[in-house]
Design a protein around this motif. Structure first.
Motif, mmCIF file in Angstrom:
data_model
loop_
_atom_site.group_PDB
_atom_site.id
_atom_site.type_symbol
_atom_site.label_atom_id
_atom_site.label_comp_id
_atom_site.label_asym_id
_atom_site.label_seq_id
_atom_site.Cartn_x
_atom_site.Cartn_y
_atom_site.Cartn_z
ATOM 1 N N LYS A 161 0.769 -1.182 0.169
ATOM 2 C CA LYS A 161 -0.027 -0.015 0.127
ATOM 3 C C LYS A 161 0.775 1.313 0.194
ATOM 4 C CE LYS A 161 -3.943 -2.184 2.496
ATOM 5 N NZ LYS A 161 -4.441 -2.268 3.684
ATOM 6 N N ALA A 162 0.331 2.225 -0.689
ATOM 7 C CA ALA A 162 1.051 3.560 -0.663
ATOM 8 C C ALA A 162 -0.208 4.671 -0.240
ATOM 9 C CB ALA A 162 1.481 3.998 -1.893
ATOM 10 N N LEU A 163 0.273 5.529 0.625
ATOM 11 C CA LEU A 163 -0.697 6.691 1.170
ATOM 12 C C LEU A 163 -0.210 8.219 0.821
ATOM 13 C CD1 LEU A 163 -3.138 7.295 2.921
ATOM 14 C CD2 LEU A 163 -1.615 7.509 4.745
ATOM 15 N N PHE A 164 -1.021 8.654 0.068
ATOM 16 C CA PHE A 164 -0.657 10.209 -0.179
ATOM 17 C C PHE A 164 -1.027 10.965 0.986
ATOM 18 C CE2 PHE A 164 -1.633 14.337 -2.158
ATOM 19 C CZ PHE A 164 -0.587 14.659 -2.945
ATOM 20 N N THR A 165 -0.187 11.523 1.681
ATOM 21 C CA THR A 165 -0.398 12.096 3.103
ATOM 22 C C THR A 165 -0.981 13.582 3.278
ATOM 23 O OG1 THR A 165 1.942 12.658 3.267
ATOM 24 C CG2 THR A 165 1.313 10.418 4.026
ATOM 25 N N ALA A 166 -1.116 14.217 2.116
ATOM 26 C CA ALA A 166 -1.396 15.606 2.163
ATOM 27 C C ALA A 166 -1.145 16.333 3.145
ATOM 28 C CB ALA A 166 -2.952 15.638 1.878
ATOM 29 N N ASP A 167 -1.907 16.934 3.985
ATOM 30 C CA ASP A 167 -1.559 17.679 5.247
ATOM 31 C C ASP A 167 -1.718 16.975 6.621
ATOM 32 O OD1 ASP A 167 -0.893 19.818 3.879
ATOM 33 O OD2 ASP A 167 -2.622 21.112 4.196
ATOM 34 N N LEU A 168 -1.964 15.622 6.522
ATOM 35 C CA LEU A 168 -1.829 15.002 7.699
ATOM 36 C C LEU A 168 -0.397 14.880 8.021
ATOM 37 C CD1 LEU A 168 -3.153 13.167 9.942
ATOM 38 C CD2 LEU A 168 -2.431 11.204 8.574
ATOM 39 N N LEU A 169 0.335 14.667 7.144
ATOM 40 C CA LEU A 169 2.149 14.497 7.338
ATOM 41 C C LEU A 169 2.601 15.632 6.294
ATOM 42 C CD1 LEU A 169 2.706 10.749 8.037
ATOM 43 C CD2 LEU A 169 2.963 12.477 9.528
ATOM 44 N N PRO A 170 2.716 16.555 6.249
ATOM 45 C CA PRO A 170 3.425 17.534 5.203
ATOM 46 C C PRO A 170 4.559 17.044 4.741
ATOM 47 C CG PRO A 170 2.363 18.858 6.989
ATOM 48 C CD PRO A 170 2.466 17.239 7.381
ATOM 49 N N SER A 171 5.582 16.505 5.766
ATOM 50 C CA SER A 171 6.947 16.221 5.199
ATOM 51 C C SER A 171 7.197 15.116 6.081
ATOM 52 C CB SER A 171 7.816 17.600 5.513
ATOM 53 O OG SER A 171 7.904 17.807 6.901
ATOM 54 N N THR A 172 8.579 14.629 5.857
ATOM 55 C CA THR A 172 9.076 13.485 6.644
ATOM 56 C C THR A 172 9.391 14.107 8.290
ATOM 57 O OG1 THR A 172 11.226 14.048 5.856
ATOM 58 C CG2 THR A 172 10.275 12.290 4.779
ATOM 59 N N THR A 173 9.601 15.336 8.240
ATOM 60 C CA THR A 173 9.851 16.047 9.630
ATOM 61 C C THR A 173 8.623 16.145 10.670
ATOM 62 O OG1 THR A 173 11.332 17.445 8.185
ATOM 63 C CG2 THR A 173 11.232 18.042 10.611
ATOM 64 N N HIS A 174 7.531 15.869 9.847
ATOM 65 C CA HIS A 174 6.137 15.843 10.863
ATOM 66 C C HIS A 174 5.736 14.208 11.140
ATOM 67 C CE1 HIS A 174 5.810 19.749 8.726
ATOM 68 N NE2 HIS A 174 4.827 20.100 9.576
ATOM 69 N N ILE A 175 6.626 13.301 11.037
ATOM 70 C CA ILE A 175 6.285 11.957 11.258
ATOM 71 C C ILE A 175 6.309 11.935 12.872
ATOM 72 C CG2 ILE A 175 7.300 9.506 11.358
ATOM 73 C CD1 ILE A 175 8.396 10.118 8.294
ATOM 74 N N PRO A 176 6.969 12.447 13.732
ATOM 75 C CA PRO A 176 6.887 12.300 15.224
ATOM 76 C C PRO A 176 5.328 12.678 15.465
ATOM 77 C CG PRO A 176 8.947 12.882 14.875
ATOM 78 C CD PRO A 176 8.334 12.889 13.563
ATOM 79 N N THR A 177 4.565 11.925 16.305
ATOM 80 C CA THR A 177 3.199 12.191 16.394
ATOM 81 C C THR A 177 2.637 13.761 16.998
ATOM 82 O OG1 THR A 177 3.243 11.004 18.566
ATOM 83 C CG2 THR A 177 2.456 10.016 16.464
ATOM 84 N N ALA A 178 3.743 14.159 17.820
ATOM 85 C CA ALA A 178 3.522 15.506 18.603
ATOM 86 C C ALA A 178 4.063 16.810 17.588
ATOM 87 C CB ALA A 178 4.283 15.546 19.714
ATOM 88 N N TRP A 179 4.399 16.303 16.494
ATOM 89 C CA TRP A 179 4.970 17.620 15.554
ATOM 90 C C TRP A 179 3.855 17.866 14.774
ATOM 91 C CZ3 TRP A 179 10.477 18.631 14.017
ATOM 92 C CH2 TRP A 179 11.298 18.396 15.406
#
Length: 298
Positions: A218-236
């Motif tokens: 599977k592949a997910l287009f993350t849009a604004d849930l995860l704008p970037s790899t830097t946003h992967i930590p859940t609190a960011w």
């Protein structure tokens, strides 16, 4: 760019260019010394962000997922964002397509940087607007459409009516159904049986994330849930999010699935990385590998 073959589906990446957003707004309460290591700022505290779309080819159907901010607004508006545009038509031509080949435009949500390119000024009458993809069906969801047309004060500046009203007036708008209390929809779009929709509500009401399937991958287009790899930590989470604690919970739920099933995450706004995978560490789920989309075989 280039092609990834997904059984009957081909996946392409196109870009509308780069733009700038305030770094503090993009990272909320996260201190600048932490995020600025990855996202250097200009003299106005702005960072570079991508405007990236997916182009999904499935038989005689061709879907564009989001379409950048367009060029309808004036100099004052664009002065805030300093866009550096790239030619979509040239990219489509290089892939053997024309914008009139696009049969479906999937709008994750109606903030201007995701839907502005759906509508353009008419060449014969610049005071009037028309769909930028004349033969496409535009897909939204009713709850988000109502949210955007009756905007709250926090999001009002992001919902530009010249981007939204002409879509409905064109007669090309259709809604993806979302039953009350659900967070996903299975295969709702004709011609795309291997595309599911995940709904998330932390950034804005009923943002839609396309989840692509090929066998057990599977592949997910993350849009604004995860704008970037830097946003992967859940609190960011972004300062733009209307319900930040909900975003934290949604990220935890979706990243847990992504880690367990080894999804490829596809980023709309990351200026450096198109795709990534994640793994679990003692600090939680973190970035495992990032790069261009073609490096990820899923």
């Amino acid at each position: 760019m280039g092609r990834t073959y997904l059984g009957g589906m081909n996946l392409h990446t196109v870009t509308h260019g780069l733009f700038k957003l305030d770094g503090g707004a993009m990272f909320g309460v996260v201190p600048k010394p932490l995020w600025s290591k990855h996202h250097p700022t200009d003299e106005r505290n702005r960072c570079d962000w991508a405007l990236r779309s997916l182009l999904i080819e499935n038989g005689d159907r061709l879907m564009l997922v989001d379409c950048g901010m367009g060029d309808k607004q004036g100099e004052k508006f664009f002065g805030h964002y300093a866009p550096r545009n790239e030619d979509l038509d040239a990219q489509l031509d290089a892939l053997g397509f024309h914008r009139n080949d696009i049969t479906d435009v999937f709008l994750t949500h109606l903030h201007f940087d995701h839907c502005g390119g759906a509508i353009r000024r008419r060449e014969d009458d610049p005071d009037r607007f028309e769909p930028a993809f004349a033969k496409a069906t535009f897909w939204s969801t009713e709850r988000h459409w109502d949210w955007a047309n009756n905007p709250n004060p926090r999001e009002k500046a992001s919902f530009l009516q010249e981007n939204i009203h002409p879509i409905e007036a064109s007669g090309q708008l259709q809604f993806i159904p979302r039953a009350e209390g659900t967070t996903d929809t299975r295969g709702p779009i004709p011609g795309f049986p291997d595309l599911d929709v995940l709904f998330v509500d932390g950034h804005t009401e009923s943002q839609m994330l396309p989840l692509l399937k090929r066998g057990d991958r599977k592949a997910l287009f993350t849009a604004d849930l995860l704008p970037s790899t830097t946003h992967i930590p859940t609190a960011w989470v972004m300062g733009y999010d209307t319900r930040p604690l909900m975003t934290v919970a949604e990220k935890e739920r979706i990243l847990t699935c992504a880690e367990r099933e080894q999804w490829t995450l596809l980023f709309e706004h990351d200026a450096h990385h198109e795709a990534a995978t994640v793994h679990r560490t003692e600090k939680g789920i973190r970035l495992e590998r990032a790069g261009v989309r073609s490096e990820f075989d899923w």
